[in-house]
Design an enzyme around this catalytic site. Structure first.
Site, mmCIF file in Angstrom:
data_model
loop_
_atom_site.group_PDB
_atom_site.id
_atom_site.type_symbol
_atom_site.label_atom_id
_atom_site.label_comp_id
_atom_site.label_asym_id
_atom_site.label_seq_id
_atom_site.Cartn_x
_atom_site.Cartn_y
_atom_site.Cartn_z
ATOM 1 N N GLU A 468 -10.882 16.390 26.058
ATOM 2 C CA GLU A 468 -11.232 17.263 27.176
ATOM 3 C C GLU A 468 -12.274 18.314 26.805
ATOM 4 O O GLU A 468 -12.043 19.519 26.893
ATOM 5 C CB GLU A 468 -9.957 17.903 27.736
ATOM 6 C CG GLU A 468 -9.049 16.855 28.356
ATOM 7 C CD GLU A 468 -7.766 17.423 28.931
ATOM 8 O OE1 GLU A 468 -7.427 17.065 30.072
ATOM 9 O OE2 GLU A 468 -7.104 18.208 28.237
ATOM 10 N N GLU A 536 -4.010 9.436 28.415
ATOM 11 C CA GLU A 536 -2.823 10.188 28.821
ATOM 12 C C GLU A 536 -2.380 9.666 30.185
ATOM 13 O O GLU A 536 -3.196 9.563 31.104
ATOM 14 C CB GLU A 536 -3.099 11.697 28.909
ATOM 15 C CG GLU A 536 -3.396 12.355 27.573
ATOM 16 C CD GLU A 536 -3.669 13.848 27.703
ATOM 17 O OE1 GLU A 536 -3.243 14.452 28.716
ATOM 18 O OE2 GLU A 536 -4.309 14.403 26.794
#
Length: 629
Positions: A468, A536
């Site tokens: 991220e 994820e």
């Protein structure tokens, strides 16, 4: 060389006096020590250290590293261990924001222009706590006449090191080993080691992981005696042929020291203990061997067969100087033109979890027993893969995964979430590392440390650029680096989903956060550029993991679907003594009078922080078991 406090404010300074990263092998004095598993060339500095805590850089003790500085009024602290868990500093959990948001205005240097450098941003900060550590030691007798290095396996976040009042070096990157040469500064008898650890530096902008924010020396510290001839690096390249029966083994050794009249013996045994390679050569700075291997045993999740390399250095009298063992495996990972990914010819199914290193007692200071328990839970519940979210883990974990047959995504220590996402919106106005030249070297250094330490582990199937951190030229450069040094693994990065401009320049897989099964079906049904991987998914907060079957059934529908990693494996919670009952209870984000906090987001595991299984793990075990190949 003089230590400079302003390094904390400068992203271009992240290692000073620090030795280059190398493979994670151990060096022993003899074959007998290898059998015993203890090297007399290693001396632990773990235990009680003297400690002074300062709330700000301005309040730290000046010249505490000097030999005549009186430390009688210092406290004691345990190493390894977090400062905040030993009654110094504030325990704080936070997810995506930076800890100072809403309190202190900070922007990454150079992110808003080449002249925007912000001197004093951390070196003069009012929220940057400092831990000042002192350890006195006398070298073991068998270290005499040897060069001596020191290895810090994990220090969060920026540290300065002195020995006997002399500055040794500086390091950032909280989760990679930092090694320094102490030899020029050692004295006979007692030596004074001083380490100053700052909670924040510019590294904080790229270590914005979803976790409790700690500081201190939280992994082990060791002194290492360097033998007369030292094996500095081991690089193994086991290649499996198309027939999956034969292969080639390339061995590259880097040696240093007094090489004249010394020899190097190289032996490789197969999993049955039979020698498949025996070679004795003159010791040289670089030794390279290529050998064809027939009837190879393949390493996989179901059959984690390991070969054993043993390197022995002999002096001119044929006496052993040093021995280096290393376990490795042959496996063939292939992504073909049709985006099919196979391991040893079998479709790759990643029935995985994301795993923060966590202990309900020690925080991110995790014990070997806790790691062994994690492997047992994985095996009992059909979990065959782990992502080291979001940083390099302790070195023993990689060998454990090799032995257990756990596929790994080895993640680089990088997350800059708070620079590009604000209040849930994509807003990269001051994103780092991005394409900012001054942030390139630091992220490449982290990628190199990740690769060099763990390059020989067969369990690693993917190098992950980080987590991220949006996109940009610097991330592309990280991908190019991994591809330039390793063609046996794939690269991963999910940030391209936030901005497609770089999707053709990095990541061998399409990877997204929390896409629905319908989203994945749509991608894979429309001429996908890449195979699909869930870095994820199935966010396991509260009473969750329902509908898991919709994800695993995608294995039946698409041979370009790789599965993925549940977020996450273990709750981040800490044991504390309840004020009312006096009993040990688990406390989560927001329970430590910290503000701001993301509260229950620290409790996303399929096991509790004490490793007790949650009900959700039953569904994970059932469905992963149906697709465990």
């Amino acid at each position: 060389m003089t230590a400079k406090l302003e390094w904390l404010d400068d992203p271009t300074v992240f290692r000073v006096g620090k030795l280059p990263a190398h493979s994670d092998h151990k060096v022993y004095r003899s074959a007998a020590e290898v059998v015993q598993g203890e090297s007399s060339l290693i001396s632990s500095l773990d235990g009680t250290w003297r400690f002074h805590f300062a709330k700000t850089p301005a309040e730290r003790l000046i010249n505490f590293e000097e030999l005549n500085f009186n430390t009688e009024n210092f406290d004691d602290i345990q190493v390894p261990g977090h400062i905040e868990l030993q009654n110094f500093g504030q325990i704080q959990y936070i997810n995506t924001l930076y800890p100072w948001e809403g309190k202190t205005y900070r922007r990454p240097p150079y992110a808003l222009g080449a002249d925007k450098t912000y001197p004093g941003i951390f070196s003069e900060a009012s929220d940057n706590t400092v831990g000042q550590y002192v350890k006195t030691f006398t070298l073991p007798d068998n270290f005499n006449s040897h060069d001596v290095h020191i290895q810090f396996d994990g220090v969060e976040e920026a540290m300065y090191v002195w020995l006997n009042g002399q500055f040794v070096g500086y390091s950032e990157d909280s989760f990679s080993r930092a090694e320094f040469d102490l030899t020029p500064y050692l004295v006979n008898g007692e030596n004074k080691l001083a380490v100053e650890v700052f909670k924040y530096s510019t590294a904080a902008f790229i270590e914005d992981q979803d976790m409790f924010r700690f500081s201190g020396i939280f992994r082990s510290v060791n002194l290492v005696a360097i033998p007369q001839v030292n094996v500095v690096d081991v690089h193994l390249k086991p290649v499996v042929s198309d027939d999956l029966r034969s292969g080639n083994l390339a061995i590259a050794l880097t040696l240093a020291g007094e090489l004249s009249d010394t020899t190097t013996q190289i032996i490789v045994n197969n999993p049955r203990g039979e020698a498949v390679l025996e070679r004795t050569v003159t010791a040289e700075q670089t030794i390279q061997i290529n050998e064809s291997i027939e009837n190879i045993a393949l390493w996989s999740h179901k059959q984690p067969d390991l070969y054993e390399l043993t390197v022995t250095i002999f002096d001119s009298d044929k006496q052993v100087i040093a021995v280096v063992p290393y376990a490795f495996g042959f496996r063939r990972l292939v992504k073909d033109a049709n985006n099919h990914v196979t391991i040893n010819g079998v479709p790759l199914h990643l029935n995985g979890v994301n795993r923060h290193e966590w202990s309900a007692v020690g925080g991110r200071s995790v014990t070997l027993d806790e790691m062994k328990t994690d492997i047992e839970i994985f095996k009992e519940n059909n979990i065959n893969a782990v992502r080291t979210s979001h940083y390099p883990n302790q070195i023993p974990w990689y060998g454990m995964c090799d032995e257990a047959g756990i596929y790994m995504m080895a993640e680089t220590n990088l997350e800059s979430h708070g620079t590009w996402q604000k209040m849930g919106a994509v807003e990269p106005s001051y994103n780092v590392p991005g394409s900012i030249p001054q942030w390139l070297d630091v992220v490449l250094d982290r990628a190199k440390s990740n690769f060099e330490q763990f390059k020989n582990h067969p369990s690693i199937l993917f190098w992950s650029l980080g987590n991220e951190s949006y996109t940009g030229d610097n991330l592309v450069a990280m991908d190019e680096y991994f591809k330039s040094v390793d063609d046996s693994r794939l690269t991963h990065y999910e940030g391209i989903f936030q901005n497609r401009v770089d999707e053709d320049r990095m990541s061998d897989v399409e990877s997204r956060m929390y896409a629905s099964p319908a989203d994945i079906q749509e991608y894979l049904s429309n001429n996908p550029k890449k195979p699909y991987l869930n870095c994820e998914y199935m966010h396991s907060m509260g009473n969750s993991v329902g509908g898991f079957d919709e994800y695993v059934h995608l294995y039946d529908e698409f041979d370009t679907y790789l599965g993925g990693f549940i977020w996450d494996y273990i709750d981040q919670a800490l044991y504390v003594t309840d004020e009312v009952t006096g009993k040990q209870v688990l406390r989560y984000g927001g329970d430590f009078d910290e503000r701001h906090s993301d509260y229950e987001f620290s409790g996303d595991g399929i096991v509790f922080a004490n490793r007790q299984p949650k009900p959700a793990i039953q569904e994970v075990s059932y469905y992963y078991g149906r697709y465990d190949n």
